[in-house]
Motif scaffolding. Sequence first.
Motif, PDB file in Angstrom:
ATOM      1  N   TYR A  42       0.813  -1.277   0.118  1.00  0.00           N
ATOM      2  CA  TYR A  42      -0.040  -0.064  -0.059  1.00  0.00           C
ATOM      3  C   TYR A  42       0.982   1.353  -0.183  1.00  0.00           C
ATOM      4  O   TYR A  42       1.826   1.626   0.596  1.00  0.00           O
ATOM      5  N   THR A  43       0.470   2.386  -0.612  1.00  0.00           N
ATOM      6  CA  THR A  43       0.929   3.444  -0.846  1.00  0.00           C
ATOM      7  C   THR A  43       0.047   4.498  -0.454  1.00  0.00           C
ATOM      8  O   THR A  43      -1.041   4.391  -1.014  1.00  0.00           O
ATOM      9  N   PHE A  44       0.557   5.488   0.501  1.00  0.00           N
ATOM     10  CA  PHE A  44      -0.503   6.600   0.912  1.00  0.00           C
ATOM     11  C   PHE A  44      -0.399   7.636   0.073  1.00  0.00           C
ATOM     12  O   PHE A  44       0.773   7.978  -0.208  1.00  0.00           O
ATOM     13  N   PHE A  45      -1.371   8.578  -0.006  1.00  0.00           N
ATOM     14  CA  PHE A  45      -1.140   9.871  -0.701  1.00  0.00           C
ATOM     15  C   PHE A  45      -2.094  10.837  -0.249  1.00  0.00           C
ATOM     16  O   PHE A  45      -3.402  10.659   0.381  1.00  0.00           O
ATOM     17  N   THR A  46      -1.863  11.949  -0.606  1.00  0.00           N
ATOM     18  CA  THR A  46      -2.827  13.148  -0.353  1.00  0.00           C
ATOM     19  C   THR A  46      -2.691  13.979  -1.625  1.00  0.00           C
ATOM     20  O   THR A  46      -1.752  14.251  -2.220  1.00  0.00           O
ATOM     21  N   GLU A  47      -3.760  14.262  -2.113  1.00  0.00           N
ATOM     22  CA  GLU A  47      -4.054  14.895  -3.468  1.00  0.00           C
ATOM     23  C   GLU A  47      -5.286  15.523  -3.586  1.00  0.00           C
ATOM     24  O   GLU A  47      -6.211  15.385  -3.027  1.00  0.00           O
ATOM     25  N   LYS A  48      -5.076  16.750  -4.190  1.00  0.00           N
ATOM     26  CA  LYS A  48      -6.181  17.767  -4.592  1.00  0.00           C
ATOM     27  C   LYS A  48      -6.851  17.245  -6.191  1.00  0.00           C
ATOM     28  O   LYS A  48      -6.078  17.148  -7.156  1.00  0.00           O
ATOM     29  N   PHE A  49      -8.053  16.754  -6.020  1.00  0.00           N
ATOM     30  CA  PHE A  49      -8.961  16.539  -7.067  1.00  0.00           C
ATOM     31  C   PHE A  49     -10.011  17.399  -7.115  1.00  0.00           C
ATOM     32  O   PHE A  49      -9.447  18.762  -6.775  1.00  0.00           O
ATOM     33  N   ALA A  50     -11.117  17.253  -7.166  1.00  0.00           N
ATOM     34  CA  ALA A  50     -12.253  18.029  -6.980  1.00  0.00           C
ATOM     35  C   ALA A  50     -12.054  18.761  -5.546  1.00  0.00           C
ATOM     36  O   ALA A  50     -12.485  19.843  -5.220  1.00  0.00           O
ATOM     37  N   ASP A  51     -11.875  17.635  -4.770  1.00  0.00           N
ATOM     38  CA  ASP A  51     -11.785  17.867  -3.177  1.00  0.00           C
ATOM     39  C   ASP A  51     -10.425  17.558  -3.121  1.00  0.00           C
ATOM     40  O   ASP A  51      -9.651  16.865  -3.431  1.00  0.00           O
ATOM     41  N   LEU A  52      -9.836  18.031  -1.457  1.00  0.00           N
ATOM     42  CA  LEU A  52      -8.551  17.651  -1.060  1.00  0.00           C
ATOM     43  C   LEU A  52      -8.794  16.358  -0.324  1.00  0.00           C
ATOM     44  O   LEU A  52      -9.673  16.027   0.472  1.00  0.00           O
ATOM     45  N   VAL A  53      -8.217  15.115  -0.779  1.00  0.00           N
ATOM     46  CA  VAL A  53      -8.417  13.823  -0.210  1.00  0.00           C
ATOM     47  C   VAL A  53      -7.076  13.169   0.061  1.00  0.00           C
ATOM     48  O   VAL A  53      -5.891  13.737  -0.167  1.00  0.00           O
ATOM     49  N   ALA A  54      -7.302  12.261   0.891  1.00  0.00           N
ATOM     50  CA  ALA A  54      -6.116  11.298   1.366  1.00  0.00           C
ATOM     51  C   ALA A  54      -6.828   9.972   1.269  1.00  0.00           C
ATOM     52  O   ALA A  54      -8.148   9.628   1.213  1.00  0.00           O
ATOM     53  N   GLY A  55      -5.838   9.132   1.002  1.00  0.00           N
ATOM     54  CA  GLY A  55      -6.290   7.565   0.732  1.00  0.00           C
ATOM     55  C   GLY A  55      -4.917   6.635   0.382  1.00  0.00           C
ATOM     56  O   GLY A  55      -3.701   7.240   1.021  1.00  0.00           O
ATOM     57  N   ALA A  56      -5.393   5.601   0.003  1.00  0.00           N
ATOM     58  CA  ALA A  56      -3.907   4.748  -0.369  1.00  0.00           C
ATOM     59  C   ALA A  56      -4.407   3.957  -1.495  1.00  0.00           C
ATOM     60  O   ALA A  56      -5.602   3.914  -2.204  1.00  0.00           O
ATOM     61  N   PHE A  57      -3.176   3.723  -2.386  1.00  0.00           N
ATOM     62  CA  PHE A  57      -3.555   2.661  -3.305  1.00  0.00           C
ATOM     63  C   PHE A  57      -2.770   1.395  -3.360  1.00  0.00           C
ATOM     64  O   PHE A  57      -1.798   1.439  -2.715  1.00  0.00           O
ATOM     65  N   VAL A  58      -3.172   0.322  -4.043  1.00  0.00           N
ATOM     66  CA  VAL A  58      -2.432  -0.503  -4.240  1.00  0.00           C
ATOM     67  C   VAL A  58      -2.331  -1.290  -5.644  1.00  0.00           C
ATOM     68  O   VAL A  58      -3.435  -1.162  -6.287  1.00  0.00           O
ATOM     69  N   GLU A  59      -1.323  -1.544  -5.930  1.00  0.00           N
ATOM     70  CA  GLU A  59      -1.225  -2.413  -7.320  1.00  0.00           C
ATOM     71  C   GLU A  59      -1.076  -3.886  -7.114  1.00  0.00           C
ATOM     72  O   GLU A  59      -0.241  -4.453  -6.323  1.00  0.00           O
ATOM     73  N   ILE A  60      -2.120  -4.455  -7.860  1.00  0.00           N
ATOM     74  CA  ILE A  60      -2.264  -5.916  -7.666  1.00  0.00           C
ATOM     75  C   ILE A  60      -2.482  -6.565  -8.986  1.00  0.00           C
ATOM     76  O   ILE A  60      -2.700  -5.828 -10.152  1.00  0.00           O
ATOM     77  N   GLU A  61      -2.134  -7.908  -9.039  1.00  0.00           N
ATOM     78  CA  GLU A  61      -2.332  -8.792 -10.019  1.00  0.00           C
ATOM     79  C   GLU A  61      -3.664  -9.643  -9.649  1.00  0.00           C
ATOM     80  O   GLU A  61      -3.474 -10.259  -8.710  1.00  0.00           O
ATOM     81  N   VAL A  62      -4.542  -9.693 -10.478  1.00  0.00           N
ATOM     82  CA  VAL A  62      -5.722 -10.584 -10.178  1.00  0.00           C
ATOM     83  C   VAL A  62      -5.832 -11.529 -11.256  1.00  0.00           C
ATOM     84  O   VAL A  62      -6.058 -11.518 -12.374  1.00  0.00           O
ATOM     85  N   THR A  63      -5.999 -12.926 -10.830  1.00  0.00           N
ATOM     86  CA  THR A  63      -5.870 -14.175 -11.685  1.00  0.00           C
ATOM     87  C   THR A  63      -7.091 -14.703 -11.685  1.00  0.00           C
ATOM     88  O   THR A  63      -7.476 -15.046 -10.619  1.00  0.00           O
ATOM     89  N   ILE A  64      -7.937 -14.721 -12.756  1.00  0.00           N
ATOM     90  CA  ILE A  64      -9.083 -15.247 -12.865  1.00  0.00           C
ATOM     91  C   ILE A  64      -9.010 -16.382 -13.906  1.00  0.00           C
ATOM     92  O   ILE A  64      -8.792 -16.291 -15.192  1.00  0.00           O
ATOM     93  N   PRO A  65      -9.580 -17.765 -13.205  1.00  0.00           N
ATOM     94  CA  PRO A  65      -9.689 -19.069 -14.206  1.00  0.00           C
ATOM     95  C   PRO A  65     -10.850 -18.796 -15.123  1.00  0.00           C
ATOM     96  O   PRO A  65     -11.700 -18.271 -14.836  1.00  0.00           O
ATOM     97  N   TYR A  66     -10.624 -19.421 -16.338  1.00  0.00           N
ATOM     98  CA  TYR A  66     -11.637 -19.295 -17.423  1.00  0.00           C
ATOM     99  C   TYR A  66     -11.381 -20.542 -18.060  1.00  0.00           C
ATOM    100  O   TYR A  66     -10.575 -21.204 -18.259  1.00  0.00           O
ATOM    101  N   SER A  67     -12.534 -21.191 -18.750  1.00  0.00           N
ATOM    102  CA  SER A  67     -12.559 -22.159 -19.728  1.00  0.00           C
ATOM    103  C   SER A  67     -12.885 -21.805 -20.904  1.00  0.00           C
ATOM    104  O   SER A  67     -13.803 -20.887 -21.357  1.00  0.00           O
TER     105      SER A  67
END
Length: 128
Positions: A97-122
């Motif tokens: 997780y990486t925390f951030f504070t950023e001005k978008f339409a509002d000033l916000v704080a939060g976190a983001f995560v980079e993930i790999e999601v593997t979904i089986p399919y036939s």
Amino acid sequence: MYTNLKELIHPVTGIETVTFGDVYNNWNNSEIKYSALNVFCKGCTISDGSITYDLILFVADRLLEDNSNEATIYDISVIQLEAIIDNLDVIVNGRNYTFFTEKFADLVAGAFVEIEVTIPYSKPCNNL
């Protein structure tokens, strides 16, 4: 996949707004309700029997004028991201997780995560 994510997110996490694509374009909108989640797909790989999505999940909430809720938002953002990931019911690689504070339409704080999601399919045409 996006439709499935929306169905999983709202009841579990208290997320009010779910957007997909570029977080800067999406969150520079005065219609955003918080907490907000943005899902950005960097790409995907199809291999024999599965699809792997490279995703960035952003969660944020509005900061108070004095920023006194910043640490609380960081904590809640990680809890929300964990709940979303745990509820996916697929193989997920990575949880840094990486925390951030950023001005978008509002000033916000939060976190983001980079993930790999593997979904089986036939494959629908394996007998051809």
